[in-house]
Scaffold this active site. Sequence first.
Site, PDB file in Angstrom:
ATOM      1  N   GLU A 158      49.184  74.630  22.551  1.00 33.35           N
ATOM      2  CA  GLU A 158      48.490  73.790  23.532  1.00 33.35           C
ATOM      3  C   GLU A 158      49.092  72.388  23.656  1.00 33.35           C
ATOM      4  OE1 GLU A 158      44.130  75.948  23.031  1.00 33.35           O
ATOM      5  OE2 GLU A 158      44.675  74.261  21.753  1.00 33.35           O
ATOM      6  N   LYS A 270      52.339  73.433  18.558  1.00 36.19           N
ATOM      7  CA  LYS A 270      51.056  73.121  17.928  1.00 36.19           C
ATOM      8  C   LYS A 270      50.666  74.160  16.886  1.00 36.19           C
ATOM      9  CE  LYS A 270      46.137  72.351  18.823  1.00 36.19           C
ATOM     10  NZ  LYS A 270      45.057  72.267  19.833  1.00 36.19           N
TER      11      LYS A 270
END
Length: 437
Positions: A158, A270
């Site tokens: 993300e 991430k």
Amino acid sequence: MSVGARALTGDAYLRHVFWDTEIYLLPFYTAVWPEAARALLMYRFHTLPGARAKAAHFGFKGALYAWESADTGEETTPERVVGADGKPVDILTGKMEHHISGDIAYAVWQYWRFTNDDDFFLRAGAEILLDTARFWASRSVAEADGKRHIRHVIGPDEYHEDVDDNVFTNVMARWNISRGLEVMDVLRERWPNHAAALREKLALGDEELADWRDAIVRIVIGRDPATGIYEQFAGFNALQPLELAAYADRKVPIDVIIGRELTQRSQVVKQADVVALIALLPEEFPDTMAETNFRYYEPRCAHGSSLSTGMHALVAARLGDAPMALRYLRATAATDLDLDPNSAGGVHIAGLGALWQAVVIGFGGLDLNGDTLGIDPRLPPQWRSLSFRVCWRGRSVAIRIADRTVQATLVRGEAMDLRIAAASRKLTAGATVQVSV
């Protein structure tokens, strides 16, 4: 009902349901408590109307599940929040993190295959698989280059929003469509009346099924034929490399340190993205491709999510890298034990599910996806033994791995075949077999 992101231990995320449940918790429930697994998946069946409404809202067919789901299945992700500087920040996950539909389909298929619960398959599972396949076929658009692209998405990573052809999303989409076609074949062969009724209910014609077959062939998957490495999304390779080792002592997520803008311009991930795909669909990484892709993406991952280290532990264990797998395993186990203000909102239940998977599927080598129950262990040398039980197609099987041997006992149920490494054995009720590995 389903399990929210913090289970019953806190109200973070307002107890909304994410992909955490299907990808990180369902394998445990499927193998240990299948009745609960079925209940969790029936929640997704009951929220199909909300998923269909969301797909229609964005101009697609089929079922696009909510990124954050509550009672009805309508999208409950906030459109924006107030940032630390007091300015509004747009939240795009509810609009773009579409891999959730493939994740749910994956859990449905895995549950049905492992439990042989045909009643669930006919009542709910087949319809979920068909409607999610329909979504992906409409979501993958044919373009001038002769390929079908899935643009404007967010993958598990993300840190990078509004990207094109995220490989996790695209490969899961292709897999989902393939299972949809397989569902139709199974229904026609075993339950032809149900197949006809479901096709009529969904208005699923031959022309649409032909489009599904086209999508499987033409969806972009972004693999370099020379190296075997998947590009995480279109343009990832052109981003700025970032030496994460220079930030090894960080106490806060990397995006807080370097800022959102630099994070988005960098090859910093991430959480497990391509690595998660290796864990879920190992057949997409034949020969040395799993090792190659893992070694490429592992140093680029900043683990800004509690979902990440468990996936890395599982894949490292499968690849036989016990030191790295144990390091990630300990990091996963410590998530809610070390001082972390986020834990005030409740335990990271998906991380605990990932911990179980790393131990039982990674080190224990449990195979949830075959026609035969399989065990292919890779225990760390400092572990003396590992024992666990699984429920497989109405049976209870006890497994003990120690001293380079596997002992398997059929505690309850009819005789069955068991694959231990490359050896196949017949298990009968109350009997124990032992195989050297």
